[in-house]
Design a protein around this motif. Structure first.
Motif, PDB file in Angstrom:
ATOM      1  N   THR A 198       7.732  -4.386 -10.596  1.00 50.08           N
ATOM      2  CA  THR A 198       8.453  -3.173 -10.228  1.00 50.08           C
ATOM      3  C   THR A 198       9.879  -3.294 -10.732  1.00 50.08           C
ATOM      4  O   THR A 198      10.396  -4.400 -10.864  1.00 50.08           O
ATOM      5  CB  THR A 198       8.473  -2.960  -8.696  1.00 50.08           C
ATOM      6  OG1 THR A 198       9.028  -4.110  -8.072  1.00 50.08           O
ATOM      7  CG2 THR A 198       7.080  -2.699  -8.154  1.00 50.08           C
ATOM      8  N   ARG A 216       2.133   1.565  -3.407  1.00 47.82           N
ATOM      9  CA  ARG A 216       1.065   1.404  -4.402  1.00 47.82           C
ATOM     10  C   ARG A 216       1.405   0.329  -5.435  1.00 47.82           C
ATOM     11  O   ARG A 216       1.162   0.498  -6.624  1.00 47.82           O
ATOM     12  CB  ARG A 216       0.747   2.731  -5.079  1.00 47.82           C
ATOM     13  CG  ARG A 216       0.168   3.749  -4.115  1.00 47.82           C
ATOM     14  CD  ARG A 216      -0.295   4.985  -4.809  1.00 47.82           C
ATOM     15  NE  ARG A 216      -0.875   5.913  -3.823  1.00 47.82           N
ATOM     16  CZ  ARG A 216      -0.970   7.205  -4.019  1.00 47.82           C
ATOM     17  NH1 ARG A 216      -0.563   7.751  -5.139  1.00 47.82           N
ATOM     18  NH2 ARG A 216      -1.507   7.970  -3.095  1.00 47.82           N
ATOM     19  N   VAL A 217       1.947  -0.782  -4.952  1.00 43.43           N
ATOM     20  CA  VAL A 217       2.185  -1.939  -5.817  1.00 43.43           C
ATOM     21  C   VAL A 217       0.844  -2.656  -5.946  1.00 43.43           C
ATOM     22  O   VAL A 217       0.262  -3.073  -4.949  1.00 43.43           O
ATOM     23  CB  VAL A 217       3.242  -2.889  -5.212  1.00 43.43           C
ATOM     24  CG1 VAL A 217       3.427  -4.114  -6.098  1.00 43.43           C
ATOM     25  CG2 VAL A 217       4.567  -2.151  -5.011  1.00 43.43           C
ATOM     26  N   PRO A 218       0.333  -2.797  -7.171  1.00 44.70           N
ATOM     27  CA  PRO A 218      -1.020  -3.339  -7.319  1.00 44.70           C
ATOM     28  C   PRO A 218      -1.090  -4.848  -7.127  1.00 44.70           C
ATOM     29  O   PRO A 218      -0.164  -5.579  -7.475  1.00 44.70           O
ATOM     30  CB  PRO A 218      -1.389  -2.971  -8.759  1.00 44.70           C
ATOM     31  CG  PRO A 218      -0.081  -2.899  -9.477  1.00 44.70           C
ATOM     32  CD  PRO A 218       0.917  -2.395  -8.455  1.00 44.70           C
ATOM     33  N   LEU A 219      -2.210  -5.296  -6.564  1.00 42.41           N
ATOM     34  CA  LEU A 219      -2.527  -6.717  -6.480  1.00 42.41           C
ATOM     35  C   LEU A 219      -3.219  -7.100  -7.779  1.00 42.41           C
ATOM     36  O   LEU A 219      -4.215  -6.495  -8.160  1.00 42.41           O
ATOM     37  CB  LEU A 219      -3.444  -6.993  -5.285  1.00 42.41           C
ATOM     38  CG  LEU A 219      -3.956  -8.425  -5.142  1.00 42.41           C
ATOM     39  CD1 LEU A 219      -2.806  -9.381  -4.842  1.00 42.41           C
ATOM     40  CD2 LEU A 219      -5.013  -8.507  -4.057  1.00 42.41           C
ATOM     41  N   ILE A 220      -2.688  -8.124  -8.454  1.00 43.02           N
ATOM     42  CA  ILE A 220      -3.245  -8.580  -9.727  1.00 43.02           C
ATOM     43  C   ILE A 220      -4.202  -9.744  -9.505  1.00 43.02           C
ATOM     44  O   ILE A 220      -5.266  -9.827 -10.115  1.00 43.02           O
ATOM     45  CB  ILE A 220      -2.119  -8.991 -10.709  1.00 43.02           C
ATOM     46  CG1 ILE A 220      -1.098  -7.862 -10.874  1.00 43.02           C
ATOM     47  CG2 ILE A 220      -2.690  -9.445 -12.047  1.00 43.02           C
ATOM     48  CD1 ILE A 220      -1.655  -6.568 -11.409  1.00 43.02           C
ATOM     49  N   ASN A 224       5.659 -11.686  -8.666  1.00 48.59           N
ATOM     50  CA  ASN A 224       5.303 -10.639  -9.617  1.00 48.59           C
ATOM     51  C   ASN A 224       4.852 -11.246 -10.940  1.00 48.59           C
ATOM     52  O   ASN A 224       4.914 -12.457 -11.154  1.00 48.59           O
ATOM     53  CB  ASN A 224       6.457  -9.640  -9.786  1.00 48.59           C
ATOM     54  CG  ASN A 224       7.663 -10.222 -10.491  1.00 48.59           C
ATOM     55  OD1 ASN A 224       7.785 -11.430 -10.690  1.00 48.59           O
ATOM     56  ND2 ASN A 224       8.583  -9.358 -10.876  1.00 48.59           N
ATOM     57  N   ILE A 280       1.473  -9.810  -7.753  1.00 43.32           N
ATOM     58  CA  ILE A 280       1.541  -8.350  -7.700  1.00 43.32           C
ATOM     59  C   ILE A 280       2.088  -7.808  -9.017  1.00 43.32           C
ATOM     60  O   ILE A 280       2.660  -8.554  -9.820  1.00 43.32           O
ATOM     61  CB  ILE A 280       2.429  -7.873  -6.527  1.00 43.32           C
ATOM     62  CG1 ILE A 280       3.838  -8.474  -6.631  1.00 43.32           C
ATOM     63  CG2 ILE A 280       1.778  -8.178  -5.190  1.00 43.32           C
ATOM     64  CD1 ILE A 280       4.841  -7.907  -5.639  1.00 43.32           C
ATOM     65  N   GLY A 281       1.922  -6.511  -9.213  1.00 35.15           N
ATOM     66  CA  GLY A 281       2.463  -5.863 -10.394  1.00 35.15           C
ATOM     67  C   GLY A 281       3.977  -5.861 -10.381  1.00 35.15           C
ATOM     68  O   GLY A 281       4.616  -5.963  -9.323  1.00 35.15           O
ATOM     69  N   ALA A 284       0.833  -1.207   0.000  1.00 36.73           N
ATOM     70  CA  ALA A 284       0.000   0.000   0.000  1.00 36.73           C
ATOM     71  C   ALA A 284       0.864   1.251   0.000  1.00 36.73           C
ATOM     72  O   ALA A 284       0.564   2.230  -0.693  1.00 36.73           O
ATOM     73  CB  ALA A 284      -0.935  -0.003   1.209  1.00 36.73           C
TER      74      ALA A 284
END
Length: 193
Positions: free
Chosen positions: A154, A89-93, A113, A151-152, A86
């Motif tokens: 990075t 702001r790493v998105p959950l896919i 990832n 996750i997205g 959070a």
């Protein structure tokens, strides 16, 4: 709107993994409660810094790895506290993020990832799949880990770097003595230093 700070614990005072785990858990909880902090977490390796730990992996149900070739399955590994995703702001896919359920007595859980999924699970759903990796060298060897989320991607080694397959474990299960605290703020981040 993000403040980071690298913290290394003195090993003569924080020799055990329990002391290290408790220090960072309590620190993140206190930081999260500060006025102006929207989310707080900690990570062993923050994006763009280039700190990369790599481990070989063996995915259950896939042919055994041939360590005599150049194509040995491997992934970048990281350890984070709940709240880290959070804060950056790493998105959950898919699936779920790591949280307090992934503590010391729980099964070993990780998120991977999208690059990990593309490389090792191109035509399969990775959620619930298990693999062995040497994520905990201090305890003597590989452990089995279960994928609970995706996750997205990075970038870890800079904006021009390729994205590597990545495995992220909970710092509650894989505590380290050195982590970077990450605070997303609704105020000037430098006001919290």
């Amino acid at each position: 709107g993000v403040l980071t700070a690298r913290i290394a614990l003195l090993l003569d005072q924080y020799q055990s993994v329990d002391l290290q785990r408790n220090f960072f858990r309590q620190l993140v909880e206190k930081l999260q409660s500060l006025p102006g902090v929207a989310s707080a977490g900690a990570t062993a390796s923050i994006p763009l810094r280039g700190n990369v730990m790599i481990s070989t992996i063996q995915i259950q149900g896939q042919p055994p790895s041939d360590f005599g070739t150049e194509n040995v399955p491997e992934a970048r590994i990281n350890s984070v506290t709940p709240g880290y995703f959070a804060a950056l702001r790493v998105p959950l896919i898919e699936g779920r993020l790591l949280d307090d359920r992934d503590g010391t007595g729980a099964p070993n859980s990780v998120v991977v990832n999208q690059a990990f999924v593309r490389k090792y699970f191109e035509k399969e759903d990775p959620i619930g799949k298990r693999f062995e990796a040497g994520l905990v060298p201090r305890t003597g060897g590989p452990k089995t880990w279960t994928i609970v989320g995706v996750i997205g991607d990075t970038k870890q080694r800079g904006l021009a770097s390729d994205i590597m397959p990545e495995v992220t474990a909970s710092a509650l299960q894989w505590p380290l003595f050195m982590m970077t605290v990450v605070l997303r703020t609704s105020v000037d981040p430098t006001s919290l230093v």
